[in-house]
Design an enzyme around this catalytic site. Structure first.
Site, PDB file in Angstrom:
ATOM      1  N   HIS A 105      12.680  12.821  -6.477  1.00 41.26           N
ATOM      2  CA  HIS A 105      13.345  13.351  -7.668  1.00 41.26           C
ATOM      3  C   HIS A 105      13.948  12.201  -8.472  1.00 41.26           C
ATOM      4  O   HIS A 105      13.749  12.103  -9.680  1.00 41.26           O
ATOM      5  CB  HIS A 105      14.427  14.346  -7.258  1.00 41.26           C
ATOM      6  CG  HIS A 105      15.251  14.840  -8.396  1.00 41.26           C
ATOM      7  ND1 HIS A 105      14.746  15.669  -9.376  1.00 41.26           N
ATOM      8  CD2 HIS A 105      16.549  14.618  -8.738  1.00 41.26           C
ATOM      9  CE1 HIS A 105      15.688  15.940 -10.257  1.00 41.26           C
ATOM     10  NE2 HIS A 105      16.790  15.300  -9.897  1.00 41.26           N
TER      11      HIS A 105
ATOM     12  N   TYR B 205      12.369  17.353   2.845  1.00 38.16           N
ATOM     13  CA  TYR B 205      12.202  18.758   2.473  1.00 38.16           C
ATOM     14  C   TYR B 205      10.767  19.171   2.140  1.00 38.16           C
ATOM     15  O   TYR B 205      10.520  20.338   1.870  1.00 38.16           O
ATOM     16  CB  TYR B 205      13.130  19.117   1.296  1.00 38.16           C
ATOM     17  CG  TYR B 205      12.985  18.244   0.072  1.00 38.16           C
ATOM     18  CD1 TYR B 205      11.965  18.433  -0.844  1.00 38.16           C
ATOM     19  CD2 TYR B 205      13.899  17.220  -0.189  1.00 38.16           C
ATOM     20  CE1 TYR B 205      11.839  17.645  -1.968  1.00 38.16           C
ATOM     21  CE2 TYR B 205      13.801  16.425  -1.317  1.00 38.16           C
ATOM     22  CZ  TYR B 205      12.761  16.636  -2.208  1.00 38.16           C
ATOM     23  OH  TYR B 205      12.646  15.848  -3.331  1.00 38.16           O
TER      24      TYR B 205
ATOM     25  N   ARG C 203       5.446  16.533  -8.684  1.00 37.40           N
ATOM     26  CA  ARG C 203       6.201  15.283  -8.631  1.00 37.40           C
ATOM     27  C   ARG C 203       5.790  14.534  -7.367  1.00 37.40           C
ATOM     28  O   ARG C 203       6.228  14.860  -6.271  1.00 37.40           O
ATOM     29  CB  ARG C 203       7.712  15.569  -8.640  1.00 37.40           C
ATOM     30  CG  ARG C 203       8.548  14.354  -8.311  1.00 37.40           C
ATOM     31  CD  ARG C 203      10.022  14.582  -8.543  1.00 37.40           C
ATOM     32  NE  ARG C 203      10.591  15.768  -7.927  1.00 37.40           N
ATOM     33  CZ  ARG C 203      10.952  15.857  -6.644  1.00 37.40           C
ATOM     34  NH1 ARG C 203      10.753  14.845  -5.811  1.00 37.40           N
ATOM     35  NH2 ARG C 203      11.482  16.963  -6.177  1.00 37.40           N
TER      36      ARG C 203
END
Length: 380
Positions: free
Chosen positions: A276, A285, A272
């Site tokens: 998200h 993160y 990805r």
């Protein structure tokens, strides 16, 4: 007691390497043989759908930032897995997506604005699956679509559209979900029912490495491709940024399912590239080096390099870029022209057929609007 020895390394099916070179060896021979015979028009169609989807995806993300959409789930980086698998299906096959399968939806005939309507909040569900290539509406409840798809596939077997040998009749179901969904009980339950009933369902996992901020290494200490084997479902691991790997492995899995040989599982390892959703900040993160490494494996660049090596005319590639921009411009124009839907729209697709309770509620709303002069959906 010593720890058990690690199992054998997972074999990854890859046909196009990151530079677009055709790969054929002992690991992929059966799939590469199929890939060598793919007609040029199919190769060009695969590339076209990836390019158009990415342009649509970027446009929708920008519209969200401009306040036109309430949310957006980007698909950048996952185009090859989605387009390749979708092209391998037959018209009578059924598709159960999650909420990021924009390429699958567009490939199967869903209008871009029907996807926009979902994320703008104008649509109570999405679209009519019967009118959109048997593509069911997006599912935002993580993993639940695996059960929906398995149940539908069980019905296909009962309806006698499996194992007849007639390519115009035999059908299967494919369900898309991410690595995070594999931690949901619904997915494991789907595996149980699919295996025990020999349901003609293809489980297509897009492992994009992150379930929001949780890496797949934390979610599962073992490769996800091994998960379904414990349920008795054959599985294969592919390079999810290789459109030909996605296409050929899905062809084989779907053929097995339609022939009555039971469910199949494909893990497409991809990444990805974006967040998200538009509410997420991936810089909190994951590191820049990891992102850069996957950007270098871009599925569209890989496909373009392969096409150029085959001698595809540059004007054709330019025409695809122009078409993609036309689609983006059309989506921008139609999105900004959208109006608030009438309040009565909430009753339109609650059930497939007319229902007396829904009719009663619709009548009450009409009477309320008439009494308060709020017809047209402007009630506060």
């Amino acid at each position: 007691m010593p720890s058990p020895a690690a199992g054998p390394a997972t074999t990854t099916i890859r046909i196009l390497d990151p530079d677009g070179r055709f790969v054929e060896d002992d690991t992929n021979a059966e799939y590469a043989a199929v890939a060598r015979n793919i007609p040029d028009d199919v190769l060009l169609g695969l590339h076209r759908d990836m390019v158009v989807t990415r342009r649509f995806d970027h446009t929708a993300a920008n519209l969200q930032r401009q306040g036109q959409l309430g949310l957006w789930a980007p698909s950048h980086g996952q185009e090859a897995a989605q387009v390749g698998s979708a092209h391998a299906l037959r018209p009578q096959d059924h598709v159960f997506p999650s909420y990021r399968e924009h390429a699958v939806a567009l490939t199967r005939g869903v209008d871009p604005m029907e996807i926009i309507g979902v994320f703008r909040g104008n649509a109570h569900g999405g679209w009519d699956p019967d009118a959109r290539g048997n593509t069911h509406i997006y599912t935002l409840v993580i993993g639940s679509q695996a059960l929906h798809a398995t149940g539908y596939a069980m019905g296909q077997r009962l309806d006698g559209v499996v194992g007849t040998g007639d390519p115009g009749v035999d059908a299967c179901t494919i369900v898309y979900y991410g690595d995070g969904a594999t931690s949901q009980g619904d997915v494991s339950e789907a595996y149980v029912f699919a295996a025990s009933t020999s349901a003609p369902v293809v489980f297509f996992l897009q492992n994009n490495h992150w379930a929001i901020s949780v890496p797949v290494s934390v979610q599962s200490p073992t490769p996800l491709v091994d998960r379904t084997r414990g349920f008795g479902i054959p599985s294969v691991h592919i390079d999810g940024n290789d459109v030909l790997a996605a296409y050929t492995t899905t062809l084989a899995a779907a053929d097995d399912a339609r022939a009555g040989r039971g469910p199949r599982f494909i893990e497409a390892e991809t990444y990805r590239i974006g967040a998200h959703t538009s509410s997420d900040d991936p810089t909190r993160y994951r590191g820049d080096d990891e992102l850069a490494a996957w950007v270098a494996r871009d599925p569209i660049v890989r496909s373009e390099r392969h096409l150029r090596a085959r001698g595809v005319d540059e004007s054709w590639l330019a025409a695809i870029e122009e078409e993609a921009e036309d689609v983006a411009a059309d989506v921008r124009r139609r999105t900004t022209a959208l109006q608030v839907p009438p309040m009565e729209a909430m009753f339109d697709h609650v059930y497939r057929e007319a229902h007396p309770r829904v009719a009663e509620q619709r009548a009450w709303l009409r009477a309320y609007e008439a009494a308060h002069d709020t017809a047209g959906g402007d009630a506060a």
